[in-house]
Design a protein around this motif. Structure first.
Motif, mmCIF file in Angstrom:
data_model
loop_
_atom_site.group_PDB
_atom_site.id
_atom_site.type_symbol
_atom_site.label_atom_id
_atom_site.label_comp_id
_atom_site.label_asym_id
_atom_site.label_seq_id
_atom_site.Cartn_x
_atom_site.Cartn_y
_atom_site.Cartn_z
ATOM 1 N N ASP A 194 -1.786 -10.152 -2.671
ATOM 2 C CA ASP A 194 -3.238 -9.414 -2.878
ATOM 3 C C ASP A 194 -2.832 -7.933 -3.491
ATOM 4 O OD1 ASP A 194 -2.015 -9.079 -0.528
ATOM 5 O OD2 ASP A 194 -3.965 -8.192 0.233
ATOM 6 N N VAL A 195 -1.905 -7.309 -2.873
ATOM 7 C CA VAL A 195 -1.376 -5.949 -3.243
ATOM 8 C C VAL A 195 -0.926 -6.187 -4.809
ATOM 9 C CG1 VAL A 195 0.273 -4.089 -2.858
ATOM 10 C CG2 VAL A 195 -0.875 -5.329 -1.142
ATOM 11 N N HIS A 196 -0.095 -7.186 -5.150
ATOM 12 C CA HIS A 196 0.324 -7.161 -6.516
ATOM 13 C C HIS A 196 -0.696 -7.456 -7.576
ATOM 14 C CE1 HIS A 196 2.969 -8.707 -9.852
ATOM 15 N NE2 HIS A 196 2.027 -9.767 -9.840
ATOM 16 N N GLU A 197 -1.674 -8.324 -7.166
ATOM 17 C CA GLU A 197 -2.677 -8.530 -7.974
ATOM 18 C C GLU A 197 -3.770 -7.449 -8.376
ATOM 19 O OE1 GLU A 197 -4.424 -12.284 -6.515
ATOM 20 O OE2 GLU A 197 -2.699 -13.363 -7.340
ATOM 21 N N LEU A 233 2.796 -2.251 -10.449
ATOM 22 C CA LEU A 233 3.518 -1.738 -9.330
ATOM 23 C C LEU A 233 4.768 -2.680 -9.214
ATOM 24 C CD1 LEU A 233 3.433 -0.838 -6.287
ATOM 25 C CD2 LEU A 233 2.410 -2.821 -5.485
ATOM 26 N N ALA A 234 4.869 -3.897 -9.743
ATOM 27 C CA ALA A 234 6.139 -4.604 -9.893
ATOM 28 C C ALA A 234 7.280 -3.978 -10.508
ATOM 29 C CB ALA A 234 6.033 -5.882 -10.542
ATOM 30 N N SER A 235 6.927 -3.385 -11.860
ATOM 31 C CA SER A 235 7.796 -2.712 -12.577
ATOM 32 C C SER A 235 8.243 -1.519 -11.957
ATOM 33 C CB SER A 235 7.166 -2.599 -14.064
ATOM 34 O OG SER A 235 7.089 -3.679 -14.565
ATOM 35 N N SER A 274 -4.750 8.200 -8.754
ATOM 36 C CA SER A 274 -4.506 8.331 -7.449
ATOM 37 C C SER A 274 -3.317 7.461 -6.877
ATOM 38 C CB SER A 274 -5.575 7.917 -6.255
ATOM 39 O OG SER A 274 -5.894 6.568 -6.758
ATOM 40 N N THR A 275 -2.598 8.190 -5.930
ATOM 41 C CA THR A 275 -1.346 7.467 -5.524
ATOM 42 C C THR A 275 -1.642 6.377 -4.438
ATOM 43 O OG1 THR A 275 -0.382 9.610 -5.626
ATOM 44 C CG2 THR A 275 0.836 7.894 -4.207
ATOM 45 N N LEU A 276 -0.677 5.470 -4.757
ATOM 46 C CA LEU A 276 -0.983 4.126 -3.855
ATOM 47 C C LEU A 276 -0.130 4.144 -2.487
ATOM 48 C CD1 LEU A 276 -2.294 1.071 -3.563
ATOM 49 C CD2 LEU A 276 -0.332 0.585 -5.060
ATOM 50 N N SER A 277 -0.891 4.097 -1.400
ATOM 51 C CA SER A 277 0.141 4.185 -0.177
ATOM 52 C C SER A 277 0.544 2.921 0.103
ATOM 53 C CB SER A 277 -0.767 4.802 1.000
ATOM 54 O OG SER A 277 -0.832 6.064 0.673
ATOM 55 N N LEU A 280 5.640 5.761 -0.674
ATOM 56 C CA LEU A 280 6.171 4.753 0.051
ATOM 57 C C LEU A 280 6.551 5.195 1.517
ATOM 58 C CD1 LEU A 280 7.103 1.681 -0.841
ATOM 59 C CD2 LEU A 280 9.527 2.681 -1.035
ATOM 60 N N ASN A 281 5.849 4.247 2.372
ATOM 61 C CA ASN A 281 6.301 4.683 3.893
ATOM 62 C C ASN A 281 7.401 3.422 3.977
ATOM 63 O OD1 ASN A 281 6.357 4.972 6.417
ATOM 64 N ND2 ASN A 281 4.551 4.068 7.117
#
Length: 331
Positions: free
Chosen positions: A230-233, A238-240, A2-5, A31-32
């Protein structure tokens, strides 16, 4: 999958344009892009309320929070804003005849810990041996009697002579009246150009900045990009994924800027500027990643320690989330 908003707050810079238009996509992410061309507003909202998932953020404020262990986000080595700062040192020439005269003086600054001020004091200390330990700093807006935004900033590691501007005047007016002997920061005082006593410390700042870069390889990094921790963990990819997309967008902007068929920006001599950029920066003035920016990042953490903002400079490599380097092909 699924796509992360995600929400992303940033100025609409050329290097971010393709992310805004959708020409470049972040893999696995919707990405918004929330445009705000007032970076102080983004910083204040992110620091106080974690209002965005990803955001442009002050480099000095990020490092300060990282060192203090009070950092609810992680950074990636993407640098939204960079500015040489020699042109942002304004003096009243009645009181300041040479750079060394700045020692012990009363100097206006929007925020003592802002990245621009960190780099300005650092270059003045490095270039002219100026000791700022006995200076007095007055914080406020340069051209109004208000404060500069509503920052949520950690206390400095050392006790410093910093006070808020309660004069009822702008810093610019205080400089004219001799209540300040200099102003450093991110703007031009209204008195400049009107009052002949208010001048730049470096009149030929372009030449000074170019020589400085050639010698030091320091191109001051003002803003990095941070992800809420919290989003990163929760999203190991995501970071890459973000780094890859930011890099692709940056390269695309650079490629478009270098196109000679038309002028992309309202700069009549942009072709000559591009030739000079190629000569000075080897064609790429705005690299991302840690290694290409090590001289600048090392200077930043050193300055933060020397100026009493943090207790001890961290390792530059520890400041950023690991990112997978991907070879980006431009159009």
């Amino acid at each position: 999958m699924s796509t992360l908003s995600l929400t992303f707050a940033c100025g609409l810079y050329d290097r971010m344009q393709a992310l805004y238009t959708g020409e470049v996509q972040v893999e696995g992410v919707d990405l918004n892009f929330l445009v705000d061309d007032n970076p102080r507003n983004i910083f204040d909202r992110m620091a106080a309320g974690l209002e965005f998932d990803v955001a442009e953020f002050s480099s000095s404020e990020y490092v300060s929070r990282f060192v203090a262990g009070q950092c609810p986000f992680v950074a990636i080595p993407v640098f939204a804003s960079r500015v040489f700062r020699h042109s942002f040192i304004f003096i009243n020439k009645k009181y300041i005849k040479s750079p060394k005269d700045l020692e012990g003086k009363r100097i206006g600054v929007p925020v003592y810990t802002m990245t621009a001020a960190i780099f300005i004091r650092g270059l003045l200390s490095d270039e002219h041996g100026i000791d700022f330990s006995k200076n007095e700093w007055v914080e406020g807006d340069i051209n109004s009697a208000a404060m500069h935004g509503n920052p949520t900033i950690l206390p400095t590691a050392k006790k410093l002579a910093i006070s808020a501007n309660k004069s009822g005047k702008s810093l610019s007016r205080m400089l004219e009246d001799g209540e300040l002997q200099a102003i450093i920061g991110t703007g031009t005082p209204e008195a400049f150009g009107r009052n002949p006593d208010i001048v730049r410390l470096y009149p030929d700042y372009r030449a000074a900045e170019m020589e400085y870069y050639k010698r030091t390889k320091i191109f001051p990094i003002m803003h990095t990009v941070v992800i809420r921790r919290d989003v990163h963990e929760k999203n190991a990819f995501l970071a890459s994924a973000l780094y890859h997309a930011f890099e692709q967008s940056r390269r695309l902007a650079l490629e478009k800027m270098k196109y000679r068929g038309t002028l992309r920006y309202m700069l009549p001599w942009m072709t000559a500027e591009i030739d000079e950029i190629t000569a000075v920066f080897g064609g790429d003035p705005w690299p991302y990643g840690v290694e290409a920016n090590r001289p600048t990042l090392t200077a930043l953490v050193r300055y933060l320690e020397e100026q009493g903002v943090i207790a001890k400079a961290p390792r530059v490599d520890d400041l950023f989330a690991p990112v997978r380097q991907i070879l980006v092909k431009t159009h």
